[in-house]
Design an enzyme around this catalytic site. Structure first.
Site, short mmCIF file in Angstrom:
data_model
loop_
_atom_site.label_atom_id
_atom_site.label_comp_id
_atom_site.label_asym_id
_atom_site.label_seq_id
_atom_site.Cartn_x
_atom_site.Cartn_y
_atom_site.Cartn_z
N PRO A 87 0.82 -1.23 0.00
CA PRO A 87 0.00 0.00 0.00
C PRO A 87 0.85 1.27 0.00
O PRO A 87 0.34 2.35 -0.25
CB PRO A 87 -0.85 -0.11 1.27
CG PRO A 87 -0.37 -1.28 2.03
CD PRO A 87 0.55 -2.09 1.16
N GLU A 114 1.52 -9.18 8.86
CA GLU A 114 1.40 -7.75 9.18
C GLU A 114 2.29 -6.90 8.29
O GLU A 114 2.15 -5.69 8.24
CB GLU A 114 1.77 -7.51 10.65
CG GLU A 114 0.95 -8.30 11.63
CD GLU A 114 -0.53 -8.04 11.49
OE1 GLU A 114 -0.92 -6.86 11.52
OE2 GLU A 114 -1.29 -9.02 11.33
N ARG A 152 -4.64 -7.95 -20.44
CA ARG A 152 -5.63 -7.58 -21.45
C ARG A 152 -5.08 -6.57 -22.47
O ARG A 152 -5.73 -6.27 -23.46
CB ARG A 152 -6.97 -7.19 -20.85
CG ARG A 152 -6.98 -6.13 -19.83
CD ARG A 152 -8.27 -6.11 -19.04
NE ARG A 152 -9.45 -5.93 -19.90
CZ ARG A 152 -9.73 -4.81 -20.55
NH1 ARG A 152 -8.92 -3.79 -20.46
NH2 ARG A 152 -10.81 -4.74 -21.30
N ASP A 167 -11.48 1.03 -24.14
CA ASP A 167 -11.82 1.03 -22.72
C ASP A 167 -11.79 2.40 -22.09
O ASP A 167 -11.08 3.28 -22.53
CB ASP A 167 -10.76 0.25 -21.93
CG ASP A 167 -10.89 -1.22 -22.11
OD1 ASP A 167 -11.99 -1.66 -22.43
OD2 ASP A 167 -9.88 -1.90 -21.93
#
Ligand code: ADE
Length: 242
Positions: A87, A114, A152, A167
């Protein structure tokens, strides 16, 4: 395109990559997804890969050695990228997916527990990538998001490469609306222009819909894209009318 995924949960990666469109691309050898489990490299007799944090605190921390050994066991090709899912990383985007689709090999390193020993982040020589400002229990879902979004854009992975070109985000705009049969669903009708057979009109309508949707849903994107003179005229007119 070769993906090598370092993960304690290879079954999560394999299940997804054997299903649906990614599964077909995998079967057709357009992509190849390989998993490497750090547990197989643990020197501990119980095959442990985590331990308590130095300095104390809750939770377990993924150890350096099995992760480094797992990554070092991968035969690195020319034109490859190493990515650590965290993150704290750079936010993943369609632009990154397109850039990465030009690589021959992507090595993805998933954390769990963790967190991982900081020396992995510092010394594994990988770009750090995040899929959003939220914390998941592991890097497997982020790795799958990346594999899916990158694959993709690999030639031949989708039925028709054009379907990726049109897209949302691929040209910096939100996608125009799509409709299929029936024409009238409980009184909700398909816009008549789409049945007109007039290709120029349809193209113009789709472009206008893209502009309107982007203005309404993601005005931030309009700052980054190149607008034509017609686009600007249309948007100005629309904004004045409001
Ligand atoms: N690992 C846990 N949460 C994550 C996130 N949001 N992005 C990438 N890797 C992660």
């Amino acid at each position: 395109m070769q993906f090598d995924v370092v993960t304690l949960f290879p079954e999560i990666i394999e299940n997804y990559c054997n299903s649906s469109i990614i599964g077909r691309a995998n079967k057709l050898d357009i992509i190849n997804v390989n998993t490497i489990n750090p547990r197989d490299f643990s020197k501990n007799k119980h095959k442990r890969v985590d331990d308590t944090p130095y300095g104390g605190g809750a939770g377990m921390v993924l150890m350096c050695e099995p992760v480094f050994d797992a990554v070092n066991s991968i035969k690195e090709q020319k034109n490859s990228a190493r990515i650590l899912l965290t993150p704290q990383g750079k936010p993943f985007s369609q632009e990154m997916a397109i850039e990465l689709s030009k690589k021959n090999q992507i090595i993805l390193i998933c954390g769990h527990y963790e967190g991982f020993d900081e020396r992995i982040r510092q010394n594994i020589n990988a770009q750090e990538v995040s899929i959003g400002d939220f914390v998941l229990t592991g890097g497997e879902l982020p790795a799958l998001c990346l594999i899916d979004a990158v694959s993709r854009n690999v030639e031949g992975a989708l039925g028709k490469i054009e379907s990726a070109h049109e897209d949302t985000f691929s040209d910096g705009f939100i996608e125009y609306p799509q409709y299929t049969k029936p024409y009238d669903f409980e009184g909700y009708k398909v816009p008549d222009v789409l049945l007109s057979g007039h290709h120029q009109e349809i193209k113009k309508w789709r472009r206008e819909q893209q502009l309107l949707r982007t203005l309404e849903k993601r005005p931030d994107l309009l700052e980054k894209v190149k607008l034509t003179k017609e686009d600007k005229l249309f948007l100005d007119k629309h904004i004045k009318q409001k």
